[in-house]
Scaffold this active site. Structure first.
Site, PDB file in Angstrom:
ATOM      1  N   GLY A  95       2.349  -5.772  -6.394  1.00 38.14           N
ATOM      2  CA  GLY A  95       2.209  -4.206  -6.991  1.00 38.14           C
ATOM      3  C   GLY A  95       1.700  -3.336  -5.655  1.00 38.14           C
ATOM      4  O   GLY A  95       1.527  -2.140  -5.976  1.00 38.14           O
ATOM      5  N   HIS A  96       1.123  -4.130  -4.640  1.00 36.16           N
ATOM      6  CA  HIS A  96       0.342  -3.089  -3.697  1.00 36.16           C
ATOM      7  C   HIS A  96       0.681  -3.795  -2.281  1.00 36.16           C
ATOM      8  O   HIS A  96       0.000  -4.616  -1.676  1.00 36.16           O
ATOM      9  CB  HIS A  96      -1.256  -3.331  -3.661  1.00 36.16           C
ATOM     10  CG  HIS A  96      -2.064  -2.308  -3.303  1.00 36.16           C
ATOM     11  ND1 HIS A  96      -2.603  -2.548  -1.961  1.00 36.16           N
ATOM     12  CD2 HIS A  96      -2.546  -1.446  -3.673  1.00 36.16           C
ATOM     13  CE1 HIS A  96      -3.095  -1.570  -1.758  1.00 36.16           C
ATOM     14  NE2 HIS A  96      -3.356  -0.827  -2.688  1.00 36.16           N
ATOM     15  N   PHE A  97       1.714  -3.198  -1.629  1.00 37.65           N
ATOM     16  CA  PHE A  97       2.833  -2.546  -2.080  1.00 37.65           C
ATOM     17  C   PHE A  97       3.852  -3.814  -1.863  1.00 37.65           C
ATOM     18  O   PHE A  97       3.906  -4.337  -0.781  1.00 37.65           O
ATOM     19  CB  PHE A  97       2.884  -1.293  -1.272  1.00 37.65           C
ATOM     20  CG  PHE A  97       2.019  -0.281  -1.361  1.00 37.65           C
ATOM     21  CD1 PHE A  97       1.755   0.388  -2.756  1.00 37.65           C
ATOM     22  CD2 PHE A  97       0.844  -0.466  -0.500  1.00 37.65           C
ATOM     23  CE1 PHE A  97       0.752   1.325  -3.099  1.00 37.65           C
ATOM     24  CE2 PHE A  97      -0.222   0.600  -0.863  1.00 37.65           C
ATOM     25  CZ  PHE A  97      -0.362   1.316  -1.942  1.00 37.65           C
ATOM     26  N   ILE A 143      -0.405  -4.864   1.583  1.00 37.44           N
ATOM     27  CA  ILE A 143      -1.746  -4.754   1.886  1.00 37.44           C
ATOM     28  C   ILE A 143      -2.608  -5.109   0.905  1.00 37.44           C
ATOM     29  O   ILE A 143      -2.506  -5.083  -0.135  1.00 37.44           O
ATOM     30  CB  ILE A 143      -1.878  -3.359   2.739  1.00 37.44           C
ATOM     31  CG1 ILE A 143      -2.059  -2.476   1.711  1.00 37.44           C
ATOM     32  CG2 ILE A 143      -1.152  -2.864   3.886  1.00 37.44           C
ATOM     33  CD1 ILE A 143      -2.422  -0.816   2.071  1.00 37.44           C
TER      34      ILE A 143
END
Length: 146
Positions: free
Chosen positions: A48-50, A55
């Site tokens: 989810g990041h990203f 990252i």
């Protein structure tokens, strides 16, 4: 110096929140530690990041530095969490992010003891990738009995 099995004796964290893979230096005279975290695309936070540009979240870089500092604190006291003490992250000063941490990076974690007043510890920390600083902060931890 310390493999993952010994690290697990000095940190209460477990997957997916154990963010120190190995300790490479522990200098009691200099009151410092050097460790690393291998950052894999398989880390759960990358979902989810990203997804299109993964990252490592900055808060997890800070947490990784705090975990290295916690190991140093326990080693300085010759204590372990099993003895009934924990370090709680309570603050940071002079926090700076300089570049992103990407899948495939080896995040080198350095912490140096600065001071202890009663049960409050301060450490100067930094994280590096390929010898370049990616994050630095003064981290404050509170020592607490369980």
């Amino acid at each position: 110096m310390m493999d993952i099995n010994e690290i697990r004796e000095y940190l209460p964290h477990r997957y997916p929140f154990l963010l120190v893979d190995r300790v490479t230096e522990l200098d009691f005279e200099a009151q410092s530690i050097r460790a690393y975290k291998n950052v894999s695309i398989n880390e759960p936070f990358f979902n989810g990041h990203f997804p299109a540009h993964p990252i490592m979240p900055g808060v997890l870089i800070i947490e990784a530095m705090a975990q290295a500092a916690g190991i140093l604190g326990f080693k300085m006291l010759d204590a372990k969490p099993a003895d009934g003490t924990l370090y709680y992250f309570v603050g940071s000063d002079k926090l700076r992010f300089r570049q992103p941490v990407l899948p495939g990076d080896q995040l080198v974690l350095e912490a140096k003891f600065l001071s202890r007043k009663s049960m409050i510890w301060k450490f100067e920390c930094r994280a590096l990738v390929d010898g370049k600083p990616v994050c630095s902060a003064e981290i404050t931890c509170a020592e607490r009995s369980l």
